[in-house]
Design a protein around this motif. Structure first.
Motif: not given
Length: 472
Positions: A270-289
């Motif tokens: 899903l789309v977002t305007d925020d490249a958030r810190d992934m640390a709290n998601w245990g590496g399962e989720i990436e923010a991609r350009p």
């Protein structure tokens, strides 16, 4: 070449197209199992062709962790498909390119191919190896990420002789089409290799140098939607990642939709305007350009459509043991799955048959077995609910209260009504299926149209993306 051609898809005649329609755009997708293309008119939104040929370039290796494809043959097959389309649909306004992310291919100073394509499925840079890289650099990479593979190869003196550049296969394809002297990579591709700074839109060259990577081997990175050259006098857009292209080619309303894509693996985006810190998601989720300064939040599952293929292989082996021909059992399996879904009494299947991004040693499970549900239909349906459930757990972690519809793409969901129902029940929102398929190729065509015209890609997508009438 297996072709779903223009007249069969749209009912439009070629004569009317060429006389009355605006120039078209071509999108081509160098995928893991197929090479696909879509031909669209960005002004009217009409689709004029969907074309798919087999990739058929896998290289057999005695080592299970090595997953490679013949890069030169893959480029040749893609080039022949593109030439066929240009000859058939000329005049062409622009060409868009996408393909399998994460993997790398090496080339020399003239962009000649020097290596196989080390694909996203390659595991020679193992989970433990990648964890060690993370401890050394504080950057998380996973097996199959191109720069992890490159660092591993360099440490065992496994780099091809004469290598000057590394890149994704689609970046090399686009550069060769345009006769470029240097590889150009959109941030959506570059980031898939690992060691990439999302906010600055560039590789972490200082970190990579400490790992023995020379920055000059990396492609030039752009975050823009731009034309990088011409092929046969047709503008060619910079290649984009297949995850981003699939989102662009499948979603009409970006703010309220999520994309569940089923290929060999599966993804929720899903789309977002925020490249958030992934640390709290245990590496399962990436923010991609993504594009236009935005990002995709993406969770990936290694065994998406492959999970159902494993079940099919199980039933096929039984059929062969009974003396039946060694033929695909998907049609039977789909009927069994529908029966199992209707019964509501399915097995609980954890479909982590190939491990996870965080731990490749994890394996799947089948539980909840009783006398009344130890049946083929309960297993088939349970696998589909497991596939849907694995994506939903990632979706839930992202936090997605604004999402009102789920768009599901890929042949695994297109050809399986039971999987559509499982997704709808698990996600508890309406499920929509893109009308024509090959969403990544469509997204590449849309991206190219935007690069050529300057119109926002999301506006072109709103015209060019349509859904099946019976979505649920």
């Amino acid at each position: 070449m297996r072709i779903k051609d223009v007249e069969a898809i749209t009912g439009l005649s070629m004569k009317s197209i060429r006389l009355y329609e605006a120039p078209v755009c071509i999108g081509i997708d160098l995928g893991t199992t197929t090479i696909s293309s879509v031909v669209i008119c960005p002004e009217t939104g009409k689709t004029y062709g969907v074309y798919t040929i087999s990739n058929s370039t896998n290289i057999t290796s005695a080592r299970n962790e090595e997953k490679m494809q013949d890069a030169a043959l893959l480029l040749e097959r893609a080039g022949k498909l593109l030439d066929f389309l240009i000859d058939k649909f000329s005049p062409i306004a622009a060409i868009g390119v996408t393909g399998q992310m994460h993997g790398i291919v090496y080339s020399d100073a003239e962009l000649n191919v020097l290596s196989p394509l080390y694909t996203w499925q390659d595991q020679r840079a193992s989970t433990e190896y990648c964890k060690n890289l993370q401890r050394q650099t504080r950057y998380r990479v996973a097996p199959g990420y191109g720069l992890a593979t490159h660092i591993f190869l360099s440490q065992i003196s496994g780099l091809p002789r004469g290598s000057v550049y590394l890149s994704t296969i689609m970046d090399l394809f686009a550069a060769r089409l345009c006769g470029l002297e240097r590889l150009i990579s959109h941030a959506s591709n570059a980031a898939s290799l690992g060691f990439f700074d999302l906010r600055r839109g560039c590789f972490e060259t200082k970190v990579l140098e400490k790992c023995g990577v020379e920055p000059k081997i990396l492609p030039v990175v752009t975050v823009e939607n731009e034309v990088i050259g011409k092929y046969r006098d047709i503008p060619v857009a910079v290649a984009i990642g297949d995850n981003q292209a699939s989102f662009l080619g499948a979603i009409k309303e970006q703010e309220s939709s999520a994309l569940a894509n089923f290929g060999t693996g599966s993804q929720i985006s899903l789309v977002t305007d925020d490249a958030r810190d992934m640390a709290n998601w245990g590496g399962e989720i990436e923010a991609r350009p993504f594009i236009d300064g935005r990002y995709l939040l993406c969770g990936s599952v290694l065994c998406g459509g492959r999970a159902y293929a494993i079940i099919e292989r199980f039933f096929r082996a039984y059929a062969v043991a009974c003396g039946l021909p060694d033929s695909e059992q998907y049609e039977v399996l789909n009927r069994l799955a529908e029966k199992g879904v209707e019964s509501g009494n399915v097995l609980k299947v954890r479909t982590t048959f190939s491990g996870t991004r965080n731990d490749s040693s994890v394996r799947g499970e089948i539980t909840g077995i009783g006398e009344d549900n130890f049946t083929p239909e309960a297993l088939a349906a349970g696998c589909l609910y497991g596939m849907a459930g694995e994506l939903y757990e990632i979706f839930r972690k992202i936090g997605s209260l604004h999402i009102e519809k789920l768009v599901a793409s890929g042949n695994a969901v297109r050809e399986n009504r039971a999987l559509r129902r499982a997704l709808s029940e698990v996600f508890k929102i309406p499920v929509f299926i893109p009308q024509y398929g090959e969403e990544a190729a469509r997204g590449a065509a849309i991206f190219a149209a935007a690069a050529k015209s300057g119109e926002p890609a999301r506006d072109i997508a709103a015209r060019c993306v349509t859904y099946e009438c019976n979505n649920r």
